[in-house]
Write a protein that holds these residues in place. Sequence first.
Motif, short mmCIF file in Angstrom:
data_model
loop_
_atom_site.label_atom_id
_atom_site.label_comp_id
_atom_site.label_asym_id
_atom_site.label_seq_id
_atom_site.Cartn_x
_atom_site.Cartn_y
_atom_site.Cartn_z
N CYS A 1 62.80 -82.15 -58.46
CA CYS A 1 63.22 -81.17 -59.47
C CYS A 1 64.37 -81.70 -60.34
N SER B 1 63.03 -74.78 -60.50
CA SER B 1 61.57 -74.79 -60.45
C SER B 1 61.04 -76.17 -60.85
N HIS B 2 60.11 -76.68 -60.05
CA HIS B 2 59.48 -77.96 -60.37
C HIS B 2 58.60 -77.84 -61.61
N GLU B 3 58.01 -76.63 -61.84
CA GLU B 3 57.19 -76.42 -63.03
C GLU B 3 58.01 -76.54 -64.30
N HIS B 4 59.24 -76.01 -64.26
CA HIS B 4 60.10 -76.14 -65.43
C HIS B 4 60.47 -77.60 -65.70
#
Length: 300
Positions: free
Chosen positions: A168, A228-231
């Motif tokens: 992250c 968040s890893h998605e961010h």
Amino acid sequence: MVKGRPLGSKNKSKLDHTTQTRLRPSTRSHVTDLDPRDSGRATHSGEGDSLESPSGASSTLTQLVAGLSDSELDSRMASNAEPASWRDAFDAFKTSLCKELEKGLETLEKDLGAAIEQLDVRVSSVETKQEEHSNGLRRAAAEINIFRSEVAFCREEVNRLERQSRRCNFRVVGLAGKSPEEDCASLVRSQILSKFPSITNAVEIEKCYREGRGQPNKPAHIVVRVASHEHKVDIMKQRRNALKDCPFFIVDDLTKRDLAEKRRWASQAKSLWDSGVKLRFYSGRWRGSLGEIYYFGPNP
């Protein structure tokens, strides 16, 4: 002056004849070979007797011969007798020397045999120890290979865990700070996240700090961890367009081993990119568009 035979010469001739006649028997035939020193001792041992008189010489020699036994006379004869010829003497010497050499060789063979047996025992012992050492070295080499594979596996695991802990994170390179007491989180939000309007308010910064001291014309990197890893993935995808006019840029936060692997094949990856082959580096390897590992050299 009357010429003629010297006085006493006639009697001396008779003395020699008489002595030879009395010593003629076979049992005393070798008296003539007696050592002259014996005759001298015999002459001096008599009381008033002299060889110059026939009767004195005869009695002295008779007493000398009578005083010796047959064995003594034989031994004296054997010690004083000359060999029949020099060839016989040489043959006798050669025979004696050969016997002595044979005895010496037999002794030498025995000693050499014993020494060889001892050496054989010692060599066998050394060979046994050598074989034990060789077996020990082979076992040690096998164990070392096992340890090496285990160490390599542990290194990969440590690197994987470190990579997982950084999944992250991202780094901001070239962003200068205003003061030593700066708030890195506020600086990143105002200078970086504001360039991503779709996710600016949604991104939550967990940790933000500068790594290292930096240099006057090269500020230290800012390490940013988002919740968040998605961010983090969205930021990495949009970074080229969002920051194309900025003096700073964003890169992934790689481990030391992953960074070395990326730099190792960076020039080849750039050449492939220019030729139309799109490669990306993640999870410690250069990968193709479908996520497959791309091998620049022979496939291991």
